[in-house]
Scaffold this active site. Structure first.
Site, short mmCIF file in Angstrom:
data_model
loop_
_atom_site.label_atom_id
_atom_site.label_comp_id
_atom_site.label_asym_id
_atom_site.label_seq_id
_atom_site.Cartn_x
_atom_site.Cartn_y
_atom_site.Cartn_z
N SER A 196 -5.46 5.72 -0.75
CA SER A 196 -5.34 4.27 -0.80
C SER A 196 -6.57 3.64 -1.46
O SER A 196 -7.71 3.99 -1.14
CB SER A 196 -5.19 3.74 0.62
OG SER A 196 -4.97 2.35 0.58
N SER A 197 -6.29 2.74 -2.40
CA SER A 197 -7.40 2.05 -3.07
C SER A 197 -8.00 1.06 -2.07
O SER A 197 -7.29 0.20 -1.56
CB SER A 197 -6.90 1.28 -4.28
OG SER A 197 -6.06 2.10 -5.05
N ASN B 297 -1.29 5.46 3.07
CA ASN B 297 -1.43 6.13 1.79
C ASN B 297 -2.62 7.09 1.85
O ASN B 297 -3.69 6.70 2.27
CB ASN B 297 -1.66 5.06 0.69
CG ASN B 297 -1.77 5.65 -0.69
OD1 ASN B 297 -1.68 6.86 -0.87
ND2 ASN B 297 -1.97 4.78 -1.68
N SER C 207 0.84 -1.20 0.00
CA SER C 207 0.00 0.00 0.00
C SER C 207 0.87 1.25 0.00
O SER C 207 1.78 1.39 0.80
CB SER C 207 -0.90 -0.02 1.23
OG SER C 207 -1.69 1.12 1.24
N GLY C 208 0.58 2.13 -0.94
CA GLY C 208 1.33 3.40 -1.03
C GLY C 208 2.57 3.30 -1.89
O GLY C 208 3.33 4.25 -1.99
N GLY D 58 -2.88 -2.81 -2.21
CA GLY D 58 -1.57 -3.39 -1.93
C GLY D 58 -1.55 -4.14 -0.60
O GLY D 58 -2.43 -3.99 0.23
N GLU E 7 -1.02 -5.01 3.01
CA GLU E 7 -0.96 -4.05 4.11
C GLU E 7 -0.93 -4.72 5.48
O GLU E 7 -1.54 -5.77 5.70
CB GLU E 7 -2.08 -3.00 4.02
CG GLU E 7 -3.47 -3.53 3.91
CD GLU E 7 -4.47 -2.43 3.53
OE1 GLU E 7 -4.08 -1.41 2.95
OE2 GLU E 7 -5.66 -2.63 3.80
N THR F 258 -1.60 2.56 -8.14
CA THR F 258 -2.68 3.28 -8.83
C THR F 258 -2.11 4.32 -9.78
O THR F 258 -2.56 4.45 -10.92
CB THR F 258 -3.61 3.94 -7.80
OG1 THR F 258 -4.05 2.91 -6.92
CG2 THR F 258 -4.80 4.60 -8.42
N1 LIG Z 1 5.12 8.08 -10.18
C1 LIG Z 1 4.76 8.87 -9.18
N2 LIG Z 1 5.07 10.17 -9.20
C2 LIG Z 1 4.73 10.98 -8.19
N3 LIG Z 1 4.07 10.59 -7.10
C3 LIG Z 1 3.72 9.29 -7.03
C4 LIG Z 1 4.04 8.37 -8.06
N4 LIG Z 1 3.56 7.17 -7.69
C5 LIG Z 1 2.95 7.34 -6.49
N5 LIG Z 1 3.05 8.61 -6.08
C6 LIG Z 1 2.53 9.18 -4.82
O1 LIG Z 1 2.28 8.16 -3.94
C7 LIG Z 1 0.94 8.14 -3.50
C8 LIG Z 1 0.45 6.73 -3.33
O2 LIG Z 1 0.39 6.10 -4.59
P1 LIG Z 1 -0.74 5.10 -4.99
O3 LIG Z 1 -2.04 5.59 -4.55
O4 LIG Z 1 -0.57 4.83 -6.42
O5 LIG Z 1 -0.36 3.86 -4.15
P2 LIG Z 1 -0.99 2.41 -4.26
O6 LIG Z 1 0.13 1.47 -4.50
O7 LIG Z 1 -2.09 2.40 -5.21
O8 LIG Z 1 -1.54 2.22 -2.79
P3 LIG Z 1 -2.79 1.41 -2.33
O9 LIG Z 1 -2.44 -0.03 -2.40
O10 LIG Z 1 -3.00 1.87 -0.94
O11 LIG Z 1 -3.89 1.77 -3.23
C9 LIG Z 1 0.20 8.90 -4.54
O12 LIG Z 1 -0.94 9.51 -4.02
C10 LIG Z 1 1.21 9.87 -5.01
O13 LIG Z 1 1.20 11.00 -4.19
MG LIG Z 2 -4.05 2.23 -5.12
#
Ligand SMILES: Nc1ncnc2c1ncn2[C@@H]1O[C@H](COP(=O)(O)OP(=O)(O)OP(=O)(O)O)[C@@H](O)[C@H]1O
Ligand SMILES: [Mg+2]
Length: 1036
Positions: free
Chosen positions: A160-161, A157, A107-108, A380, A382, A112
């Protein structure tokens, strides 16, 4: 020309871990860190992309970057997620291979974000066009909508999805997107009613409260204050760097693009509001029945959803259990009522979410499609302080994904080399299949235990479930529990009695069993679904179909765990049919901060993701692998040996295929170029024909004009020559005719002469004699009878013979002329002058004025007053030094009244008007000042002397005079003016009406015939200042 930068040029660290030397965990981490510190967040392991979350926006996702990576080979440029997306897209478009992008990480870690980057890249590079763009826009805009309803801030996050998402983007054979299908996996709905400390509810609640207009909130019966809602956690209502209000506008706009109708949007918002209202309903025990304490919220919620309040109140107070034909209603206690309320809120929200996914799918639905690209963005892995059923499900899903990765990248490849007999040193790796088995095994897996427990009759609690686990799974090496038979945990105080722990691939997670059974049962009391179904709200009705009385189903619905396991199973099977592309997301720190690279955290992730093993297998294995069958299928048409049936091994197939494709491309190009050249040629030809036609026309016109001019010249010469010839002929003819005439004249003369000679022959002489006698007699008679010599004698002898008629008349005329000439020759000079005067008077007045005949017999004496002799007029005579032509007494007409005043003298030489008695000169007018004389046609003696305008004499105006000798006076004046060489003869106007100028007035003198009042003389009267009337006695 500068050479293209290769992967190794200007590379920070090593772009592809396969090339890392020496390969060790430390060097791996060091390389990742070095690249991360230089903003190089992507690194390859062969075709797998490792993405380290930068936690800040980097300028590497610009349209220019998209263009840079478009249609470039994977290793040509520095590592980027775009390179992977491009590879997948090209493979899908050019080789018709279904693709899936598997994005994993905790997660994070940035899954996404990565999935959105892949989608936006594919949208940017695929085909364009109005329809295609619309599809792309809808696919991309589905993200903000689903994120608003399905994402929330967690401690790990901020976005977070809280649901799993798998999206199939469907393309046609050209690679243009046609649409897509979204599958969603188990939303973490417990978050709707309760959030752990430091976390938030789903974004949409906060977005609605801060972003909606006052009017909308009023309609939804909501208050902007977050603290008014029990379901919204207060300690982190706002997230730094997140503008909920702006996001609300984005979401509304996205909903519109995706295809939500306005009334659908309103319904969705009403449901969101209803959930918030639901959270505010409170219960209190009172005697037998429960009392709903907060009425306003319940009332407003019922109004919003169109539910009768009493129906809902009842549903919260009773629970009806149906068994076969029996129906038993039991009253709920406070805790049960709260449980029912929360269950309703969770169900309402999660069903709304699923409905939205279905609705989006309805908009982006597809016709026939050829290939698919699946993008998996699931929650992700967690580990929280307090992990429950949801975390168990999420981590199970991640285990399965890890399993796929291991299967495809580590196990299958190694097994294949061994199978092929290729020398291979086995690479050890941790296969998490065993954990998957612990969780999903149908006989003794945890999910199966849970289902069993839920379905079992009797008292079922979370504790009985844990007991079951303790007995069945105790032996499992990845299962840990305090009460298990495994004695080593008996004293482990980190493991509470109501928990069990699983050693996941990514770490140990402690699950609290509380709520497992309920959440797995996912029960909503039938009374509540029926109450919902009764709502006068379309969407609510759709969300609770089981509430319909027509659909009473006594069978238990499948448990949440069972459903999830089934859908994950389907997903895994689906992924296995596609060509996988991996993005392994790594979280650099736990602080959600940029520039921080916590090595221990990254090391942990590198380990559990099996990245080191992945690099080892890639280093030891072949760079390119393809299954025999697929290879043969792809290249068999290139060679007779393989077409139609393969009989032996073949090499360089890829090269041959490329060659063949090149030949075909060359052929297509050849045809196209030929077609293009021919089109150009035809166009040129057409233009040339037009130009030539115009030019020819012009040249022809020029030539024609030249010929025409030449012809005209020749024609004129020829005509001239012809004309001259004709002239010559005519002249000749004329001369001939003249000659003939002369000859004829001479000839006729000769003839006449001969005739004359004959005529004067002796016989003719006899006849002439008598003729002469008669003539003689005529003349003698005429002499005797000649009339008198008076010119006025009109007598003339009669003619004797008619043949002398002409001679007789001519002789009379000649005689009269001769007689007149004789008469005139007798005149003296004076008499001649008198007659000349008389003649002049006749010419002026004869037949024009009635007075004239009476003047004929009068002699024009002139000086009737003899002023030179009369001493009375001596003074006057001296005033007139010239010869006096006429002096007479005349009457002057008074200009004012028209009365005739007598006793004036008129002397002509100058025109002098003098007093009769005294001879005093009254007026003197030089002849040159006289313009004209006007007289009437009548027998009167009135005459007007008109003076030239502007002359000195004209000051008083014209003279109107009267005299009996008018004819003589005017004649003399006329003759005098005619003799004067300086002026034109005086004009004499004879008219019964003429104008005279009296001082400033122009007066009309009008002559009328009438009976005279003063005897026989004319009378004159001034009628008005314009008219002077002269009455003249009518002539008999
Ligand atoms: N390539 C990137 N460039 C800039 N910031 C990023 C990038 N990837 C992720 N982030 C930052 O990290 C945060 C978390 O990313 P994201 O929501 O994609 O995580 P995740 O893996 O989907 O988590 P979860 O499993 O909780 O959904 C985003 O809100 C963003 O601020
Ligand atoms: Mg996500």
């Amino acid at each position: 020309m500068e050479g293209k930068a290769s992967l190794l040029d200007n590379m920070i660290g090593v772009g592809d871990m396969v090339l890392l030397e020496p390969l060790s965990e430390d060097s791996f981490l060091e390389n990742l860190k070095k690249r991360f510190d230089h903003n190089e967040i992507y690194t390859y392991i062969g075709s797998v992309v490792i993405s380290v979350n930068p936690y800040r926006s980097l300028p590497i996702y610009t349209p220019e970057k998209v263009e840079e990576y478009r249609n470039r080979n994977f290793y040509e440029l520095s590592p980027h997620i775009y390179a992977l997306a491009d590879e997948a897209y090209r493979s899908l478009r050019d080789q018709d291979k279904d693709q899936c992008i598997l994005i994993t990480g905790e997660s994070g870690a940035g899954k996404t974000e990565a999935s959105k980057l892949v989608m936006s890249y594919v949208a940017a590079v695929c085909g364009k066009g109005q329809e295609v763009n619309k599809v792309k826009e809808q696919l991309l805009q589905s993200n903000p909508v689903l994120e608003a309803f399905g994402n929330a801030k967690t401690v790990r996050n901020d976005n977070s999805s809280r649901f799993g998402k798998y999206m199939d983007i469907e393309f046609d054979f050209k690679g243009d997107p046609l649409g897509g299908v979204i599958s969603n996996y188990l939303l973490e709905k417990s978050r709707v009613v309760k959030q752990p400390r430091g976390e938030r509810n789903f974004h949409v609640f906060y977005q609605l409260l801060s972003g909606a207009s006052d009017e909308t909130l009023k309609k939804l019966k909501l208050d902007r204050d977050v603290s008014k809602y029990n379901y919204l956690c207060l300690d982190s209502a706002s997230v730094s760097g997140v503008d909920d209000a702006a996001n609300f506008r984005t979401v509304r706009n996205a909903m519109q693009i995706v295809g939500f109708m306005e009334d659908e949007v309103q319904s969705v918002l009403q449901l969101v509001a209803a959930v918030l209202k639901l959270g505010n309903i409170e219960f209190k025990p009172e005697f037998v029945f429960l009392t709903l304490v907060v009425f306003t919220d319940l009332k407003e919620m019922c109004e919003l959803l169109g539910i009768e309040q009493s129906v809902l109140e009842r549903a919260f107070s009773y629970r009806t259990v149906e068994a076969k034909s029996e129906k038993v209603s039991t009253t709920l206690n406070v805790a049960q009522a709260y449980y029912a309320r929360d269950a309703l809120a969770k169900n309402l929200y999660s069903r709304l979410f699923s409905w939205m996914v279905t609705r989006i799918n309805g908009s982006i639905k597809v016709g026939p499609f050829s290939v698919v690209m699946g993008v998996l963005d699931i929650y992700g892995f967690e580990i929280f302080e307090d992990n429950s059923f949801e975390q168990f499900i999420i981590n199970y899903c991640n285990e399965k994904l890890q399993q796929i990765f291991i299967e495809l990248t580590l196990r299958e490849e190694q097994e294949e080399y061994i199978r092929e007999g290729i020398e291979w040193t086995n690479i050890e790796y941790f296969n998490n299949a065993v954990i998957c088995d612990l969780m999903e095994n149908n006989q003794n897996g945890i999910l199966a235990m849970l289902d069993e427990e839920c379905l079992r009759p009797g008292t079922v609690t979370d504790e009985t479930f844990l007991d079951k686990l303790n007995t069945i799974c105790a032996e499992h090496q990845h299962f840990e529990s305090r009460l298990s038979k495994n004695s080593k945990f008996l004293t482990d105080h980190s493991l509470p009695h109501n928990c069990f722990r699983i050693q996941h691939y990514a770490g140990k997670v402690l699950y609290r069993v509380e709520g497992f059974v309920d959440k797995n049962n996912d029960l909503l009391y039938r009374d509540l679904s029926q109450a919902m179904y009764k709502a006068n709200h379309n969407l609510i009705k759709q969300l609770f179909p089981e509430g319909s009385p027509a659909k009473i189903n006594l069978k238990r619905p499948p448990t949440a765990g069972f459903q999830f396991k089934a859908s994950v199973g389907t997903l895994m099977r689906n992924l296995q049919t596609k060509n996988p592309n991996y993005i392994r997301c790594i979280k650099p720190n736990d602080k959600k901060a940029s520039h921080i690279f916590t090595e221990s955290l990254v090391c942990h992730q590198v380990r559990y993701l099996g990245l080191m093993e992945n690099v080892r297998v890639r280093r030891a294995g072949y760079a390119f692998r393809q299954a025999y069958e697929a290879c043969l299928e792809r290249y068999k048409m290139l060679c007779k040996k393989t077409w139609p049936h393969w009989k032996g091994p073949l090499f360089f197939l890829e090269e041959r295929r490329r060659q063949c494709l090149q030949d075909l491309a060359a052929l297509i190009q050849k045809i196209y170029r030929g077609w293009k050249c021919r089109r150009q040629f035809l166009l040129m030809k057409k233009s040339q024909v037009v130009v030539a036609a115009w030019y020819r026309r012009y040249a022809q016109e020029k030539k024609y004009k030249k010929i025409k001019h030449a012809t005209t010249v020749m024609q004129s010469y020829a005509r001239g020559w012809q004309a001259r010839k004709l002239l010559r002929q005519l002249k000749h003819q004329k001369r001939c005719e003249e000659a003939a005439t002369t000859i004829a004249a001479y000839w006729h003369g000769t003839q006449v002469k001969q005739e004359d000679l004959q005529l004067h022959s002796p016989e003719n002489s006899k006849q002439d004699f008598f003729f002469f006698l008669r003539i003689q007699k005529y003349f003698l008679n005429l002499r005797k009878n000649l009339p008198s010599m008076s010119p006025i004698d009109k007598s003339w002898p009669t003619r004797p013979y008619s043949f002398l008629d002409g001679v007789h008349t001519e002789l009379r005329r000649i005689f009269h002329l001769w007689r007149c000439k004789k008469y005139r020759s007798q005149f003296t000079e004076e008499k001649k002058a008198v007659y000349e005067e008389k003649l002049e008077a006749s010419e002026l007045f004869k037949d024009k004025k009635a007075l004239y005949p009476s003047s004929v017999s009068q002699s024009f004496k002139g000086d009737y007053l003899e002023i030179n002799k009369n001493p009375k007029y001596q003074k006057l005579h001296s005033a007139v030094d010239e010869k006096v032509l006429l002096a007479d007494t005349i009457s002057k007409i008074n200009r004012a009244n028209g009365k005739v005043g007598g006793g004036n003298l008129l002397v002509l030489s100058l025109v002098v008007l003098a007093d009769q008695k005294t001879g005093q000169v009254k007026a003197s007018v030089p002849l040159l000042d006289l313009a004209s004389v006007s007289v009437s046609k009548q027998s009167d003696g009135f005459f007007a002397l008109k003076l030239k305008e502007g002359s000195a004499s004209a000051v008083k105006g014209d003279f109107l005079l009267s005299s009996e000798r008018l004819i003589e006076i005017i004649t003399k004046l006329y003759r005098l003016s005619a003799a004067n060489a300086e002026r034109v003869p005086l004009s004499v106007d004879i008219s019964d009406e003429f104008l005279v100028q009296f001082k400033n007035d122009k007066v009309c003198v009008k002559f009328i015939q009438g009976s005279p009042r003063n005897g026989n003389s004319a009378s004159c009267k001034r009628k008005n200042n314009r008219l002077l009337e002269v009455s003249v006695p009518s002539t008999p």
